[in-house]
Design an enzyme around this catalytic site. Structure first.
Site, PDB file in Angstrom:
ATOM      1  N   ASN A   1     -14.902  17.303  -7.751  1.00 15.96           N
ATOM      2  CA  ASN A   1     -13.657  16.854  -8.361  1.00 15.96           C
ATOM      3  C   ASN A   1     -12.861  16.122  -7.279  1.00 15.96           C
ATOM      4  OD1 ASN A   1     -10.602  17.539  -8.884  1.00 15.96           O
ATOM      5  ND2 ASN A   1     -11.585  17.698 -10.870  1.00 15.96           N
TER       6      ASN A   1
ATOM      7  N   ASN B   1       0.967  26.037 -12.684  1.00 17.95           N
ATOM      8  CA  ASN B   1       0.578  26.049 -11.270  1.00 17.95           C
ATOM      9  C   ASN B   1       1.020  24.778 -10.581  1.00 17.95           C
ATOM     10  OD1 ASN B   1      -1.819  24.337 -10.019  1.00 17.95           O
ATOM     11  ND2 ASN B   1      -2.235  24.551 -12.215  1.00 17.95           N
TER      12      ASN B   1
ATOM     13  N   GLY C   1      -7.443  25.728 -22.354  1.00 19.38           N
ATOM     14  CA  GLY C   1      -7.157  26.946 -23.100  1.00 19.38           C
ATOM     15  C   GLY C   1      -8.352  27.631 -23.729  1.00 19.38           C
TER      16      GLY C   1
ATOM     17  N   CYS D   1      -3.559  12.665 -10.210  1.00 12.28           N
ATOM     18  CA  CYS D   1      -2.832  12.684  -8.929  1.00 12.28           C
ATOM     19  C   CYS D   1      -1.997  11.412  -8.758  1.00 12.28           C
ATOM     20  CB  CYS D   1      -3.823  12.869  -7.788  1.00 12.28           C
ATOM     21  SG  CYS D   1      -5.223  11.771  -7.898  1.00 12.28           S
TER      22      CYS D   1
ATOM     23  N   GLY E   1     -11.190  27.340 -17.445  1.00 14.36           N
ATOM     24  CA  GLY E   1     -10.369  27.460 -16.240  1.00 14.36           C
ATOM     25  C   GLY E   1      -9.559  28.735 -16.218  1.00 14.36           C
TER      26      GLY E   1
ATOM     27  N   ILE F   1      -0.420  24.130  -7.180  1.00 12.47           N
ATOM     28  CA  ILE F   1      -1.182  24.387  -5.953  1.00 12.47           C
ATOM     29  C   ILE F   1      -1.032  23.213  -4.982  1.00 12.47           C
ATOM     30  CG2 ILE F   1      -3.464  24.944  -4.986  1.00 12.47           C
ATOM     31  CD1 ILE F   1      -2.385  27.095  -6.980  1.00 12.47           C
TER      32      ILE F   1
ATOM     33  N   LEU G   1      -3.303  20.699  -4.593  1.00 11.21           N
ATOM     34  CA  LEU G   1      -4.616  20.271  -4.088  1.00 11.21           C
ATOM     35  C   LEU G   1      -4.927  20.764  -2.679  1.00 11.21           C
ATOM     36  CD1 LEU G   1      -4.718  16.607  -5.465  1.00 11.21           C
ATOM     37  CD2 LEU G   1      -6.114  18.525  -6.233  1.00 11.21           C
TER      38      LEU G   1
ATOM     39  N   GLY H   1      -4.113  27.094 -20.087  1.00 11.07           N
ATOM     40  CA  GLY H   1      -4.286  28.321 -20.860  1.00 11.07           C
ATOM     41  C   GLY H   1      -4.119  28.097 -22.357  1.00 11.07           C
TER      42      GLY H   1
ATOM     43  N   GLY I   1     -10.571  20.599  -6.343  1.00 13.65           N
ATOM     44  CA  GLY I   1     -10.284  19.199  -6.078  1.00 13.65           C
ATOM     45  C   GLY I   1     -10.273  18.873  -4.588  1.00 13.65           C
TER      46      GLY I   1
HETATM   47  C1  LIG Z   1      -4.722  27.131 -10.341  1.00 12.92           C
HETATM   48  C2  LIG Z   1      -5.248  25.845 -10.916  1.00 12.92           C
HETATM   49  C3  LIG Z   1      -5.747  24.858 -10.055  1.00 12.92           C
HETATM   50  C4  LIG Z   1      -6.257  23.659 -10.561  1.00 12.92           C
HETATM   51  N1  LIG Z   1      -6.764  22.711  -9.712  1.00 12.92           N
HETATM   52  C5  LIG Z   1      -7.317  21.564 -10.212  1.00 12.92           C
HETATM   53  C6  LIG Z   1      -7.930  20.601  -9.362  1.00 12.92           C
HETATM   54  O1  LIG Z   1      -8.022  20.771  -8.132  1.00 12.92           O
HETATM   55  N2  LIG Z   1      -8.427  19.462  -9.931  1.00 12.92           N
HETATM   56  C7  LIG Z   1      -8.384  19.241 -11.285  1.00 12.92           C
HETATM   57  O2  LIG Z   1      -8.855  18.215 -11.769  1.00 12.92           O
HETATM   58  N3  LIG Z   1      -7.840  20.170 -12.119  1.00 12.92           N
HETATM   59  C8  LIG Z   1      -7.317  21.306 -11.616  1.00 12.92           C
HETATM   60  N4  LIG Z   1      -6.783  22.235 -12.465  1.00 12.92           N
HETATM   61  C9  LIG Z   1      -6.813  21.999 -13.920  1.00 12.92           C
HETATM   62  C10 LIG Z   1      -7.990  22.716 -14.584  1.00 12.92           C
HETATM   63  O3  LIG Z   1      -9.232  22.299 -14.053  1.00 12.92           O
HETATM   64  C11 LIG Z   1      -7.981  22.482 -16.118  1.00 12.92           C
HETATM   65  O4  LIG Z   1      -8.042  21.094 -16.374  1.00 12.92           O
HETATM   66  C12 LIG Z   1      -6.737  23.030 -16.789  1.00 12.92           C
HETATM   67  O5  LIG Z   1      -6.339  24.248 -16.206  1.00 12.92           O
HETATM   68  C13 LIG Z   1      -6.934  23.249 -18.300  1.00 12.92           C
HETATM   69  O6  LIG Z   1      -7.983  24.144 -18.571  1.00 12.92           O
HETATM   70  P1  LIG Z   1      -7.741  25.743 -18.820  1.00 12.92           P
HETATM   71  O7  LIG Z   1      -6.638  25.879 -19.825  1.00 12.92           O
HETATM   72  O8  LIG Z   1      -9.061  26.274 -19.255  1.00 12.92           O
HETATM   73  O9  LIG Z   1      -7.311  26.291 -17.494  1.00 12.92           O
HETATM   74  C14 LIG Z   1      -6.255  23.450 -11.973  1.00 12.92           C
HETATM   75  C15 LIG Z   1      -5.760  24.442 -12.823  1.00 12.92           C
HETATM   76  C16 LIG Z   1      -5.265  25.638 -12.319  1.00 12.92           C
HETATM   77  C17 LIG Z   1      -4.764  26.685 -13.280  1.00 12.92           C
END
Ligand SMILES: Cc1cc2nc3c(=O)[nH]c(=O)nc-3n(C[C@H](O)[C@H](O)[C@H](O)COP(=O)(O)O)c2cc1C
Length: 315
Positions: A112, A82, A256, A142, A277, A84, A86, A229, A59
């Protein structure tokens, strides 16, 4: 030995190819924002040009951000929290110093984008509508500084305004990434469609918390964080299914996905493409295995194309 060790590059399976809003992908699997760096970090694990359908980069914001204080990651049963915050170098730095390296790979890139106001979202989209970018993924999870920090993504009117503002300044496909932290995901998706968005991606993380009982303190530096997840998959799948029935714009499903079976479930619920992710944080080669399992399913059921299963779940 993997196919890559033998040939150095992998031949994509044409039956997995998709066209998402005019973005041609060799398979439907997109690396999810924030979990794949900017992409090149994973070039030692995956053939980025042939095994990854597209990459949604970390992002970006107007100015660079250092992110939140640590700890920023906490493992939970079947998931990850998490906060983080951004962390990123800013949009202009990305275009000047990171994008040239990314353009070496033959893989579509989604930027993003996050912002603090509608005007800032438009500025971001305009600044990032450059050669080498395939589409804009608008992160409405956000906080909106004009609404006391409430997330953009919880108010359909604001989501429509953001979508319209971004739509106005770019010819790239506009994909709005929805927050699951809402009562009715369908009305938010409809707002994207009304605002002229080309697609929606869902879901972003679910707001959560964990506590260290010995220190009597929140585990995360920011107190709350986003849950991702396998724990969120049933929620995400339900939302994709509901949105598919309500809008005509194509959906990217995520939340997930750890296996080909998970990805196929999302496509059957109505997703035209998926994102992966957290799985990458467990295994940096997850996208390869998910792709192979999807190809196996296509073979098993003698399908012409993976596109045949979109929305194919029977009621
Ligand atoms: C460490 C981490 C950082 C992420 N950073 C962003 C981000 O910068 N922008 C965004 O839209 N989503 C961000 N996400 C969300 C993921 O893109 C995703 O929507 C979310 O983790 C669900 O998918 P998953 O279960 O496959 O991880 C982040 C997720 C994690 C775990």
């Amino acid at each position: 030995m993997s196919e890559r060790d033998l040939n150095n590059t992998v031949t994509p399976n044409p039956k997995l190819a998709i066209d998402y809003c005019g973005i041609k992908m060799k398979n439907p699997i997109i690396a999810a924002s924030g979990t794949f760096g900017n992409g090149p970090e994973y070039a030692g694990y995956l053939d980025l040009s042939n095994e990854v359908g597209a990459i949604s980069v970390k992002g970006l914001t107007l100015k660079g951000r250092h992110g939140n204080p640590g700890p920023r990651i906490a493992e939970t049963p079947s998931g990850v929290l998490n906060c983080i915050g951004l962390e990123n170098p800013g949009a202009e730095y990305f275009v000047e110093y990171i994008l040239p390296d990314l353009k070496k790979y033959d893989v579509p890139l989604l930027v993003n984008v996050s912002a603090g106001s509608v005007v800032e979202f438009a500025w971001m989209a305009e600044t990032l509508s450059v050669d080498g970018i395939a589409g804009i993924e608008v992160n409405v999870s956000c906080p909106n500084v004009e609404c006391e920090g409430m997330a953009f993504g919880v108010d359909p009117k604001v989501v429509e305004d953001v979508t319209k503002a971004v739509r106005k300044v770019t010819n790239k496909p506009v994909i709005v990434k929805l927050s699951p932290n809402v009562t009715d995901i369908v009305e938010i998706a409809k707002a994207v469609e009304a605002g002229g968005g080309d697609g929606v991606s869902l879901i972003n993380t679910l707001l959560g918390m964990a506590i260290d009982i010995h220190r009597r303190k929140p585990l995360l530096g920011n107190i709350y964080g986003g849950l991702s997840g396998p724990a969120v998959k049933p929620v995400a799948l339900r939302m994709v299914h509901q949105v598919y029935k309500a809008v005509n714009i194509p959906i990217i499903g995520l939340g997930g996905i750890m296996s080909g079976t998970d990805a196929i479930e999302f496509m059957m619920a109505g997703a035209s493409a998926v994102q992966v992710g957290t799985a990458t944080m467990v295994d940096p080669e997850a996208i390869r295995y998910i792709g192979r399992q999807m190809a196996g399913y296509v073979e098993q059921y003698n399908l012409e194309s993976i596109n045949d299963i979109v929305g194919a779940v029977h009621q």
